[in-house]
Design an enzyme around this catalytic site. Structure first.
Site, short mmCIF file in Angstrom:
data_model
loop_
_atom_site.label_atom_id
_atom_site.label_comp_id
_atom_site.label_asym_id
_atom_site.label_seq_id
_atom_site.Cartn_x
_atom_site.Cartn_y
_atom_site.Cartn_z
N ASN A 160 -6.18 -9.61 -7.36
CA ASN A 160 -6.37 -10.53 -6.42
C ASN A 160 -7.61 -11.29 -6.16
OD1 ASN A 160 -6.53 -7.42 -6.17
ND2 ASN A 160 -7.59 -7.72 -4.01
N SER B 34 4.69 -7.07 -1.77
CA SER B 34 4.49 -7.27 -0.40
C SER B 34 4.67 -8.78 0.01
CB SER B 34 2.93 -6.91 -0.22
OG SER B 34 2.70 -7.26 1.00
N CYS C 56 -18.02 -6.96 1.51
CA CYS C 56 -18.75 -6.98 2.54
C CYS C 56 -18.40 -7.60 3.79
CB CYS C 56 -20.35 -7.34 2.44
SG CYS C 56 -20.15 -9.28 2.03
N HIS D 222 3.93 -10.79 2.66
CA HIS D 222 3.11 -11.51 3.27
C HIS D 222 2.28 -12.14 2.16
CE1 HIS D 222 -1.16 -9.21 3.28
NE2 HIS D 222 -0.06 -8.20 3.04
N THR E 47 13.73 3.71 10.37
CA THR E 47 14.89 2.60 10.88
C THR E 47 14.32 1.47 10.17
OG1 THR E 47 15.43 3.83 12.71
CG2 THR E 47 15.99 1.62 12.59
N GLN F 265 0.21 -9.93 -6.47
CA GLN F 265 -0.33 -11.31 -6.34
C GLN F 265 0.67 -11.94 -7.07
OE1 GLN F 265 -2.38 -12.56 -4.40
NE2 GLN F 265 -3.19 -10.68 -3.57
N THR G 208 0.88 -1.33 0.07
CA THR G 208 0.02 -0.01 0.06
C THR G 208 0.86 1.20 0.03
OG1 THR G 208 -1.87 -1.03 1.06
CG2 THR G 208 -1.88 1.30 1.26
N1 PLP Z 1 -2.13 -4.86 -4.35
C1 PLP Z 1 -2.67 -5.98 -4.25
C2 PLP Z 1 -3.32 -6.66 -5.76
C3 PLP Z 1 -3.16 -6.74 -3.10
O1 PLP Z 1 -3.76 -8.06 -3.25
C4 PLP Z 1 -2.77 -6.17 -1.93
C5 PLP Z 1 -3.13 -6.89 -0.80
O2 PLP Z 1 -4.30 -7.37 -0.66
C6 PLP Z 1 -2.07 -4.92 -1.88
C7 PLP Z 1 -1.84 -4.18 -3.10
C8 PLP Z 1 -1.77 -4.30 -0.55
O3 PLP Z 1 -0.59 -5.03 0.06
P1 PLP Z 1 -0.15 -4.66 1.36
O4 PLP Z 1 -1.18 -5.49 2.31
O5 PLP Z 1 0.98 -5.08 1.44
O6 PLP Z 1 -0.57 -3.16 1.89
#
Ligand code: PLP
Length: 516
Positions: free
Chosen positions: A166, A214, A340, A216, A252, A194, A87
């Protein structure tokens, strides 16, 4: 309560099975990543910016992780900036490009199926005068390149394009997008969140200018992202402060997260090699779902254009909230095609961009598979769905955020309010609720007024009494009984907006059957 009715208590024992099919939301942290991160947390506390030995070691670890991330996505290490999440990466690019070009050039083109971290940032910049144009996608979710050619002009400085979506898994021809943008002197932000581990990522080959990642989403930790800035592309920091990340992102460094991200990237090749197995499981899921509900609609595109792990399916006539709640009760984690699930009632903008109606979006589930899923997981999930569709369900527990307008005003739902009288005096009830006077663990005196052909949504203040009544109804042969988890207290806290707007409307008090 009659003794035979106690049979319903067996349903209280939850099924132990856990099936995680929501890997596009996040992934579990891999063992190797955990080990690497633990090592950092226990032994490496030096601040990478400091000048002594333990700090230099930390700085080396950051640079090693940078090389690992770069290596996994076809970039040079010097082009990778660590951020707090994707993000932040998306925000940073959109702001930096706007700061560089606007107001000389005014236009950004985006797809309608971007992540909110792009769309909402663009909406914000629109208020400052940036012109945002949405280039449509076709029915499969692929960006209309002919439209992009038509819309792009000398005023366009940025094109935002999500490489793999996603929600549906649709993959864009990002190379073609970059080629068109380049011809018109515009830059490209590729949201690649993704992609790694699911499809090959080749940033230099694709020719994009910026890309967001990202950790995670690929078995790494939460709270760490990366931003790719092609050498020479304009960039200025979003966060100002210290000179970390070459002066491009102050703060940091989150060392354990950075090391975890690097470690996760080392598994990208293995994950890619595993993709055919995931794809085979996805095929199995489609097959089994088609058998269970032949009219279900697959919203994801054909395999060649889709992530190997993602499947968006609409179940006509079935509220996704109910299906999700049932799956959750039986230990299966999926997400809705509609936002939702986060407490926001707006149907998914992604599905709507594909031409899917708001109603169908609310009947849509997203399954996203991961490397640990098995054929048995798929079969179990479909069995739960079959049971739900056939009404062979124990009580469904529905979270408060899911009780939205489409449930409150659904003709097929009968809201049964079993609150004790003092709570009724204190708070207004759900709109269209049927209240049971007095206090009882059963509703035996009112059964004739409780329809068998509707979903019964049972509510009470805290969600405990309603569970008892729900199982009582189940034992009495009601096919679809849903309990409001956390009760009306949780619903009021979560959906204060709906409480203010609708509570107390059209409440009916049930009369004991004998009285009739
Ligand atoms: N972009 C896409 C396509 C995502 O699926 C996500 C997370 O769901 C993000 C951006 C945002 O990632 P983060 O959770 O690292 O902010």
């Amino acid at each position: 309560m009659e003794i035979e009715n106690l049979a319903f208590l067996k349903h209280f024992f939850r099924f132990n099975r856990r099936v995680y099919l929501d890997h596009n939301a996040t992934t579990p942290v891999s063992r190797r990543v955990q080990r690497e991160m633990t090592r950092v947390l226990t032994s490496h506390y030096g601040n990478p910016s400091s000048l002594y030995g333990i700090a230099r070691k930390s700085a080396e670890m950051v640079e090693k992780a940078r090389r690992q991330v770069a290596g996994a996505v076809g970039a040079d290490a010097a082009e990778i900036i660590f951020t707090s999440c994707a993000t932040e990466s998306n925000n940073a690019v959109v702001h930096a490009a706007s700061a560089h070009f606007f107001p000389g050039r005014k236009k950004i083109i985006t797809t309608p199926i971007e992540h909110p971290s792009v769309l909402n940032t663009l909406a914000h910049l629109q208020t400052r005068g940036v012109v945002v144009e949405v280039c449509p996608v076709d029915g499969r979710g692929r960006l209309r390149l002919d439209e992009l050619e038509r819309q792009i002009d000398a005023d366009t400085f940025l094109v935002c394009c999500i490489v793999a979506n996603n929600e549906t898994g649709v993959i864009q021809d990002i190379r073609a997008v970059a080629e068109i943008a380049q011809r018109h002197g515009a830059l490209v932000l590729a949201d690649c969140v993704q992609a790694p581990g699911k499809i090959p990522v080749d940033l230099h080959g694709w020719g994009v200018d910026y890309a967001a990642f990202s950790a995670h989403k690929l078995y790494g930790p939460k709270g760490i992202g990366a931003l790719y800035v092609k050498q020479g592309s304009p960039f200025e920091p979003l966060l100002h402060g210290g000179h970390q990340e070459g002066g491009l992102r102050a703060g940091t460094e989150s060392l354990h997260n950075i090391v975890g991200f690097g470690a996760a990237c080392q598994d990208v090749k293995t994950l890619l090699a595993h993709a055919p197995e995931t794809r085979a499981l996805r095929r199995r899921l489609i097959e089994r779902l088609k058998q269970a509900k032949p009219d279900c609609v697959i919203n994801s595109p054909e395999e060649a254009e889709c992530l190997p792990n993602t499947l968006s399916v609409t179940f006509p006539g079935v509220e996704n909230a109910e299906l999700m709640a049932m799956l959750d009760f039986r230990g299966v984690a999926v997400s809705a095609g509609s936002a939702c699930s986060t407490g926001d009632d707006a149907p998914s903008h992604v599905l709507q961009a594909l031409g899917i109606s708001a109603q169908a979006a609310r009947q849509t589930i997203r399954f996203s598979l991961g490397r640990d899923n098995t054929a048995a997981d798929i079969d179990y999930t479909v069995r739960v769905i079959r049971d739900t569709l056939a009404g062979r369900t124990p009580v469904v527990n529905m979270g408060p955020a899911l009780v939205n307008e489409s449930i409150l005003f659904d003709e097929g739902t009968f809201i049964l309010d079993v609150r004790p009288p003092d709570d009724r005096r204190r708070y207004k009830g759900l709109p269209n609720a049927h209240e049971v006077p007095g206090f009882s663990l059963t509703v035996e005196k009112y059964l004739k007024q409780i329809p068998r052909d509707k979903r019964i949504l049972v509510v009470c203040p805290g969600g405990g009494l309603s569970v008892m009544v729900s199982y009582y109804l189940k034992a009495k042969g009601y096919p679809r009984v849903t309990n409001l988890r956390g009760g009306l207290d949780a619903w009021r806290a979560r959906r204060g907006d709906l409480y203010q707007k609708y509570a107390g409307q059209n409440i009916q008090m049930l009369e004991p059957d004998e009285a009739g």
